[in-house]
Design a protein around this motif. Sequence first.
Motif, PDB file in Angstrom:
ATOM      1  N   ILE A  55      36.884  70.286   1.648  1.00 35.75           N
ATOM      2  CA  ILE A  55      38.171  70.937   1.397  1.00 35.75           C
ATOM      3  C   ILE A  55      39.092  70.015   0.602  1.00 35.75           C
ATOM      4  O   ILE A  55      39.745  70.433  -0.374  1.00 35.75           O
ATOM      5  CB  ILE A  55      38.828  71.343   2.726  1.00 35.75           C
ATOM      6  CG1 ILE A  55      37.972  72.382   3.456  1.00 35.75           C
ATOM      7  CG2 ILE A  55      40.232  71.899   2.483  1.00 35.75           C
ATOM      8  CD1 ILE A  55      38.514  72.758   4.813  1.00 35.75           C
ATOM      9  N   GLY A  58      37.896  69.782  -3.021  1.00 38.06           N
ATOM     10  CA  GLY A  58      38.235  70.978  -3.793  1.00 38.06           C
ATOM     11  C   GLY A  58      39.705  71.031  -4.150  1.00 38.06           C
ATOM     12  O   GLY A  58      40.071  71.369  -5.288  1.00 38.06           O
ATOM     13  N   LEU A  59      40.574  70.683  -3.186  1.00 39.18           N
ATOM     14  CA  LEU A  59      42.008  70.672  -3.460  1.00 39.18           C
ATOM     15  C   LEU A  59      42.361  69.593  -4.475  1.00 39.18           C
ATOM     16  O   LEU A  59      43.208  69.816  -5.365  1.00 39.18           O
ATOM     17  CB  LEU A  59      42.774  70.444  -2.156  1.00 39.18           C
ATOM     18  CG  LEU A  59      44.302  70.485  -2.229  1.00 39.18           C
ATOM     19  CD1 LEU A  59      44.788  71.813  -2.795  1.00 39.18           C
ATOM     20  CD2 LEU A  59      44.906  70.247  -0.845  1.00 39.18           C
ATOM     21  N   LEU A  62      41.388  70.772  -7.917  1.00 38.68           N
ATOM     22  CA  LEU A  62      42.347  71.775  -8.389  1.00 38.68           C
ATOM     23  C   LEU A  62      43.635  71.123  -8.869  1.00 38.68           C
ATOM     24  O   LEU A  62      44.185  71.492  -9.921  1.00 38.68           O
ATOM     25  CB  LEU A  62      42.641  72.770  -7.258  1.00 38.68           C
ATOM     26  CG  LEU A  62      43.659  73.870  -7.569  1.00 38.68           C
ATOM     27  CD1 LEU A  62      43.152  74.779  -8.683  1.00 38.68           C
ATOM     28  CD2 LEU A  62      43.957  74.691  -6.314  1.00 38.68           C
ATOM     29  N   GLN A 204      33.339  75.839  -1.167  1.00 41.50           N
ATOM     30  CA  GLN A 204      34.751  75.892  -1.559  1.00 41.50           C
ATOM     31  C   GLN A 204      35.180  77.308  -1.911  1.00 41.50           C
ATOM     32  O   GLN A 204      36.314  77.696  -1.610  1.00 41.50           O
ATOM     33  CB  GLN A 204      34.985  74.938  -2.730  1.00 41.50           C
ATOM     34  CG  GLN A 204      34.893  73.478  -2.318  1.00 41.50           C
ATOM     35  CD  GLN A 204      35.071  72.514  -3.476  1.00 41.50           C
ATOM     36  OE1 GLN A 204      35.135  72.919  -4.636  1.00 41.50           O
ATOM     37  NE2 GLN A 204      35.141  71.222  -3.183  1.00 41.50           N
ATOM     38  N   ASN A 205      34.298  78.092  -2.524  1.00 38.89           N
ATOM     39  CA  ASN A 205      34.625  79.494  -2.785  1.00 38.89           C
ATOM     40  C   ASN A 205      34.787  80.270  -1.485  1.00 38.89           C
ATOM     41  O   ASN A 205      35.681  81.111  -1.346  1.00 38.89           O
ATOM     42  CB  ASN A 205      33.536  80.134  -3.645  1.00 38.89           C
ATOM     43  CG  ASN A 205      33.569  79.655  -5.086  1.00 38.89           C
ATOM     44  OD1 ASN A 205      34.606  79.229  -5.571  1.00 38.89           O
ATOM     45  ND2 ASN A 205      32.427  79.696  -5.757  1.00 38.89           N
ATOM     46  N   TRP A 208      38.063  79.292   0.027  1.00 37.66           N
ATOM     47  CA  TRP A 208      39.157  79.899  -0.725  1.00 37.66           C
ATOM     48  C   TRP A 208      39.332  81.366  -0.356  1.00 37.66           C
ATOM     49  O   TRP A 208      40.449  81.825  -0.093  1.00 37.66           O
ATOM     50  CB  TRP A 208      38.896  79.733  -2.210  1.00 37.66           C
ATOM     51  CG  TRP A 208      39.790  80.563  -3.097  1.00 37.66           C
ATOM     52  CD1 TRP A 208      39.456  81.664  -3.810  1.00 37.66           C
ATOM     53  CD2 TRP A 208      41.195  80.358  -3.324  1.00 37.66           C
ATOM     54  NE1 TRP A 208      40.540  82.159  -4.487  1.00 37.66           N
ATOM     55  CE2 TRP A 208      41.627  81.382  -4.203  1.00 37.66           C
ATOM     56  CE3 TRP A 208      42.118  79.416  -2.887  1.00 37.66           C
ATOM     57  CZ2 TRP A 208      42.944  81.481  -4.642  1.00 37.66           C
ATOM     58  CZ3 TRP A 208      43.442  79.514  -3.327  1.00 37.66           C
ATOM     59  CH2 TRP A 208      43.829  80.536  -4.190  1.00 37.66           C
ATOM     60  N   THR A 211      40.650  81.721   3.177  1.00 37.94           N
ATOM     61  CA  THR A 211      42.048  81.294   3.277  1.00 37.94           C
ATOM     62  C   THR A 211      42.986  82.370   2.740  1.00 37.94           C
ATOM     63  O   THR A 211      43.995  82.712   3.390  1.00 37.94           O
ATOM     64  CB  THR A 211      42.256  79.993   2.489  1.00 37.94           C
ATOM     65  OG1 THR A 211      41.407  78.973   3.030  1.00 37.94           O
ATOM     66  CG2 THR A 211      43.702  79.536   2.562  1.00 37.94           C
ATOM     67  N   VAL A 212      42.662  82.939   1.581  1.00 34.46           N
ATOM     68  CA  VAL A 212      43.517  83.985   1.010  1.00 34.46           C
ATOM     69  C   VAL A 212      43.523  85.226   1.904  1.00 34.46           C
ATOM     70  O   VAL A 212      44.589  85.804   2.184  1.00 34.46           O
ATOM     71  CB  VAL A 212      43.045  84.345  -0.421  1.00 34.46           C
ATOM     72  CG1 VAL A 212      43.830  85.532  -0.955  1.00 34.46           C
ATOM     73  CG2 VAL A 212      43.202  83.147  -1.344  1.00 34.46           C
ATOM     74  N   SER A 298      30.366  85.093  -4.493  1.00 36.47           N
ATOM     75  CA  SER A 298      30.680  83.728  -4.097  1.00 36.47           C
ATOM     76  C   SER A 298      29.923  83.298  -2.855  1.00 36.47           C
ATOM     77  O   SER A 298      29.678  82.111  -2.664  1.00 36.47           O
ATOM     78  CB  SER A 298      32.193  83.594  -3.848  1.00 36.47           C
ATOM     79  OG  SER A 298      32.591  84.415  -2.767  1.00 36.47           O
TER      80      SER A 298
END
Length: 361
Positions: A55, A58-59, A62, A204-205, A208, A211-212, A298
Motif C-alpha cells: 500500500i 503504491g501511494l 502515485l 494495488q488495483n 484501490w 477503498t473507493v 483488475s
Amino acid sequence: MTDSAPNPPSVNLLGHVTALKVAAVITATILTGLALWALRGILEPFVLAVFLLIIIDGLARLLTVRLPKALRRLALPVAIAAIVAVLVVTIWVTADNASDFAAQSASYTARINDLLGLVAQHLGLRVTPTLSSLIQTLNPAQYVGVVAGSFSHFAEATIFVLIYLGFLLASRRGFKAKAQGMFQNAERRVEAQRVFNQIRDGLQNYIWVQTVVGLIITAASAALMAAVGLSHIPFWCLIIFLTNYIPAIGAAVGVLFPAVFGLVEVQDIWRGVILLVGLEAIHFAVSHVVQPRMQGRSLNLDPIVVLLALAFWGFLWGVTGAFLSTPLAVMTMAILAEFSGTRPLAVLMSSDGKPYEDLAG
C-alpha cells in the motif's frame, strides 16, 4: 473369442506416476495448511506488514507522478506518514467511542429492557425477560478469558506488524540488488520482475477498488445515519469502511452493527428499521452496480475462488485471514500461472481463463 491384450508396461507405469503426483500434491497441500496454521503467530503480522508495504509503495508511486520533480523525494515519507496517521486515527476513534459506550451503558440497558418488554408483550410471554437475566443465562464470564486473549493477541500482532514493516522499509533499497544476485540470467530476471509487477499491480488495483467502494458505502451510510439521528457516526463509519475489505460478506456484515445499535439507541423503532433496510440497500446497490464497473479485469478471479479463499484463510488465520484472503488468492494465481505444471490451476482460478495477458493467445 479372443482375450484382450494386456496393457503395455509403459501405460501402467504412466498411470502409477500420475497417481503418485496427485498424492504428492494432496499431501503437500495438507502439510502446507498445517504449517500455515501452526506458524500463524509469526506469519500473520509478517504478511500484514508486506500488505502495508505494498500500500505504501503504491501511494508513493502515485505521489511521485503527481508531485513536482523537486518534491518527489518526499513521496515515500509522505506515504508512510499517511498510513501511520490512518492507523493512529483508527486506534483513537475506537478507544474514544469505547469509553463513551461504557459511560452510557445504563441508558442502553434501559432501552434494551424496554425492547425486550415490547417483544414479550407481542409474543404473549408471562415473564418479561431483562438484560440482566439474559446475561446471567448466557454466563458471559466464561468468555472473559477468550476476549482478553483476543485483545492481547491483537496488541501483540500490532507491535510485530510495525516492527516487520520498519525492517521491510529499511531493506527496501536492497531488493533490486538481491534480485540481480538471485537471477543472474537477464531473461529470467526480466521474467521475475514481470511476475512481481503483475502481483503488485493486481494487489494495488484491488486495494484501490475496495477503498473507493468502501468510501462510497461509508459516505452514503453516514448520511443515512445522520438523518435518523444515530450517534457515534465516525465509529460506525470506521467499522463499515474496514469490513469492506473482507470480500463477499464484509460490507454486508459491517452495516449490520450500526443498524442493530440503532434499534437500541433510536427511540422510534421504525427509524431503526429504516436504518437497517437503508444500510443494506446502500451496500447492495454499490456492491452490485458500482463495484463491478470499477473492478473490470483488475482482479480477474472467479467468484467461487474468492469464496473458497475467504473460507480457507478465514479458517486458518481468523479475521486476519479474511482480510488477506483475496490478495493472497491474486498472488497465488499469478505464481501458478508462471509454471507449465500448475498453469491449469491458474486458468481455473481466473474469471476469464486468462490469468494474465500473455496467455491471451
